[in-house]
Scaffold this active site. Structure first.
Site, PDB file in Angstrom:
ATOM      1  N   GLU A 353      48.639  60.192  38.160  1.00 59.94           N
ATOM      2  CA  GLU A 353      49.811  59.539  38.747  1.00 59.94           C
ATOM      3  C   GLU A 353      51.020  59.714  37.826  1.00 59.94           C
ATOM      4  OE1 GLU A 353      50.255  55.064  39.716  1.00 59.94           O
ATOM      5  OE2 GLU A 353      49.728  55.997  41.627  1.00 59.94           O
ATOM      6  N   HIS A 384      23.227  65.363  35.743  1.00 64.82           N
ATOM      7  CA  HIS A 384      22.352  65.492  36.921  1.00 64.82           C
ATOM      8  C   HIS A 384      23.182  65.547  38.198  1.00 64.82           C
ATOM      9  CE1 HIS A 384      18.954  64.577  34.292  1.00 64.82           C
ATOM     10  NE2 HIS A 384      19.747  63.660  33.735  1.00 64.82           N
ATOM     11  N   LYS A 513      52.217  55.359  52.336  1.00 59.98           N
ATOM     12  CA  LYS A 513      52.219  53.927  52.654  1.00 59.98           C
ATOM     13  C   LYS A 513      53.062  53.660  53.905  1.00 59.98           C
ATOM     14  CE  LYS A 513      51.898  52.396  47.809  1.00 59.98           C
ATOM     15  NZ  LYS A 513      52.609  51.726  46.695  1.00 59.98           N
TER      16      LYS A 513
HETATM   17  O1  F6P Z   1      49.662  53.807  43.752  1.00 64.46           O
HETATM   18  C1  F6P Z   1      50.925  53.327  43.772  1.00 64.46           C
HETATM   19  C2  F6P Z   1      51.029  52.060  42.964  1.00 64.46           C
HETATM   20  O2  F6P Z   1      52.360  51.636  42.981  1.00 64.46           O
HETATM   21  C3  F6P Z   1      50.549  52.225  41.515  1.00 64.46           C
HETATM   22  O3  F6P Z   1      51.485  52.876  40.699  1.00 64.46           O
HETATM   23  C4  F6P Z   1      50.296  50.796  41.157  1.00 64.46           C
HETATM   24  O4  F6P Z   1      49.529  50.643  39.979  1.00 64.46           O
HETATM   25  C5  F6P Z   1      49.571  50.310  42.417  1.00 64.46           C
HETATM   26  O5  F6P Z   1      50.206  51.012  43.500  1.00 64.46           O
HETATM   27  C6  F6P Z   1      49.617  48.810  42.635  1.00 64.46           C
HETATM   28  O6  F6P Z   1      50.963  48.390  42.669  1.00 64.46           O
HETATM   29  P1  F6P Z   1      51.278  46.815  42.499  1.00 64.46           P
HETATM   30  O7  F6P Z   1      50.782  46.412  41.131  1.00 64.46           O
HETATM   31  O8  F6P Z   1      52.775  46.733  42.630  1.00 64.46           O
HETATM   32  O9  F6P Z   1      50.547  46.086  43.578  1.00 64.46           O
END
Ligand code: F6P
Length: 546
Positions: A353, A384, A513
């Site tokens: 990320e 394994h 999202k």
């Molecule tokens: O995967 C995207 C992200 O924003 C990550 O960078 C982050 O750790 C996770 O989602 C959870 O985000 P939050 O802590 O704002 O819920």
């Protein structure tokens, strides 16, 4: 000038093309018997053997030249002093400020936030101690026995990984982690818990993550089955951890139950903040501070050690060499202790990320490879599972082997026979760790003379020349975990500086999202499906809810 036009990059490219790319690791060891001793760095309770990487002095020297051309020392200084190195979000990335010890050389913005950090830790300590001592009571007056962390990504993986790694340390609290949006973990876990003695931690930096909020709503519904009032639920069964106090208050969590952190702490870099609340519940604030001290020790090493003796710098530059000049695009993380079973998952987020980017800091597409595909598994189990590919596949893979030299938790058994058999298993794990990296390096040359005939077959050929690091920890402790995680944070930063990318934003996760929200609406109202592609429409029709 782009980094791949620089003098040092051209030198490295020439080295690779003039033979280094084809040179076998066994040749390097034959030509230089002292190679292993020279390519090793020890820092307190951590030891790195990087001799099984496909480098020599000339390549390393050119890599250090590349780092100098990329002004790595200045970038390290900017990172640790709190300059806005996260330029697309106009923020610092000051996870190091969370663990700055009294003797840490901090300055600038990093120094200015210390009072805020300390006040949050003292609030966290008060809650931790109240819960661990049994003084935090549920609605019926019973002490809390189970704490459930509800979070995802950086709000889950750090505390999960560390508390699992420290599982042999006894704690008065049973810790649980819910992260996945699908409800399976929530459904299964709530069956086994009691509303009277369960406390939930709603952990979310943004406080907008649907995975976390939907799990929290389910938890709230479960509490409402038995707890008389929502006010009681919020006052005695929810802690909030976020950068958004007003959103926590709106959700219902009272300010006294809110632990804060700040925008200058990236989610995947946040286990050192209040997000580490479950870690403190597991090992107490003393253990939590030990972890911070381990990380701070690595920070000081990163800031002060010359590049040639700097563990994150050496590991980062060697991976750049493997990726950009030897074309290796896969990285395996192989811990030889099941307590580190979540380390690969944690590093998958931290590394991919951070550096899974194809646009540089100026917004231009890069013309070279960046982050490799990183994955991993507990080494003995992976032997394994996917070691066949490592040994006889067509993919070049670089690996990090990680193991504790000592297992002090095996000496606790009064039954000496049990202790001895467990110690035997620990030794077996170490033997396998060393054997596997040896075979990956040497290939057929590792076959003992007396076995050569039984391996005389094209189906039993081992090409070898697969590079690896071996990181040995004195033992798995809060301190060595702090050192290890900080090491990988800084190694990831080193690579980002060479690749001229911003490791601290994550714009790539936003679109998925948003589309998921639209897709959900189309699931409820088939009239909205028409705007989707044929495959999505077909799939939606299979789960028609309307
Ligand atoms: O995967 C995207 C992200 O924003 C990550 O960078 C982050 O750790 C996770 O989602 C959870 O985000 P939050 O802590 O704002 O819920």
């Amino acid at each position: 000038m782009a980094v791949d036009q620089s003098k040092a990059w051209q030198k490295l490219d020439k080295l690779a093309k003039n033979g280094a790319a084809d040179k076998h690791l066994k040749t390097w060891f034959e030509q230089d018997p002292n190679r292993a001793q020279r390519y090793a760095i020890e820092l307190d309770e951590l030891f790195l053997d990087y001799s099984k990487n496909r480098v020599d002095d000339e390549i390393l020297s050119a890599l250090f030249e590349l780092a100098t051309e990329q002004a790595l020392p200045d970038w390290i200084d900017r990172l640790l002093s709190g300059e806005k190195v996260n330029d697309t979000e106009d923020r610092p990335a000051l996870h190091s400020a969370l663990r700055a010890g009294s003797d840490s050389p901090i300055k600038g913005f990093a120094a200015s936030v210390q009072s805020d950090v300390k006040s949050q830790f003292s609030k966290m300590a008060a809650i931790v101690n109240k819960v661990r001592s049994g003084h935090w009571r549920g609605y019926s007056g019973k002490p809390i026995t189970d704490v459930v962390n509800i979070g995802v990504g950086g709000s889950d993986l750090g505390p999960l990984m560390v508390t699992q790694a420290l599982q042999t340390q006894t704690s008065p609290i049973n810790l649980h982690f819910i992260s996945s949006i699908d409800g399976t973990q929530t459904s299964n876990l709530l069956k086994s818990l009691n509303q009277e003695t369960t406390l939930f931690v709603l952990a979310s930096k943004s406080f907008t993550t649907i995975d976390t909020l939907s799990n929290a709503e389910t938890a709230k519904d479960w509490l409402e089955e038995r707890v008389p009032s929502i006010k009681t639920i919020m006052a005695q069964h929810f802690i909030g951890v976020s950068t958004k106090p007003y959103m926590m208050t709106t959700w219902g969590i009272p300010p006294e139950n809110q632990l804060l952190f700040w925008d200058w702490v990236g989610g995947r870099y946040s286990l050192w903040s209040s997000i580490g609340f479950p870690i403190a519940l597991k090992v107490g604030m003393e253990g939590f501070y030990e972890m911070l001290e381990g990380a701070s020790l690595m920070d000081q090493h990163f800031a002060q050690a010359p590049m040639e003796q700097n563990i994150p710098v050496v590991m980062g530059l060697i991976d750049v060499w493997h990726i950009n000049f030897l074309g290796i695009q896969a990285k395996a993380v192989l811990p030889y202790d099941a307590r580190l079973r979540y380390l690969p998952s944690y590093l998958e987020q931290l590394v991919m990320e951070s550096n899974g980017k194809s646009v540089n800091r100026q917004g231009e597409p890069v013309s070279y490879k960046t982050c490799p595909i990183l994955w991993g598994e507990v080494g003995p189990n992976a032997q394994h599972a996917f070691y066949q590919l490592l040994h006889q596949g067509t993919q070049a893979v670089m690996s990090d082997f990680i193991a504790p030299v000592e297992r002090d938790d095996f000496d606790r058994y009064s039954d000496t026979h049990r202790s001895e058999s467990l110690r035997y298993q620990h030794r077996l794990a170490l033997a396998n760790c060393f054997a596997q990296s040896r075979v990956l390096m040497l290939g057929d040359a590792a076959i003992p003379e007396n076995l050569k005939s039984s391996f005389d077959s094209p189906f039993k050929h081992y090409a070898g020349n697969q590079p690896s690091n071996t990181l040995l920890l004195k033992s798995i402790s809060a301190k060595t975990l702090g050192m290890l995680v900080a090491l990988y944070e800084h190694k990831t930063f080193v690579e980002s500086v060479i690749w001229e990318i911003n490791p601290f934003d994550q714009w790539g996760v936003e679109l998925g999202k948003l589309i998921a929200k639209d897709t959900y609406q189309a699931m409820l109202d088939s009239g909205q499906a028409g705007r989707f592609d044929g495959s999505t429409v077909q799939l939606l029709n299979r789960v028609k809810l309307s």
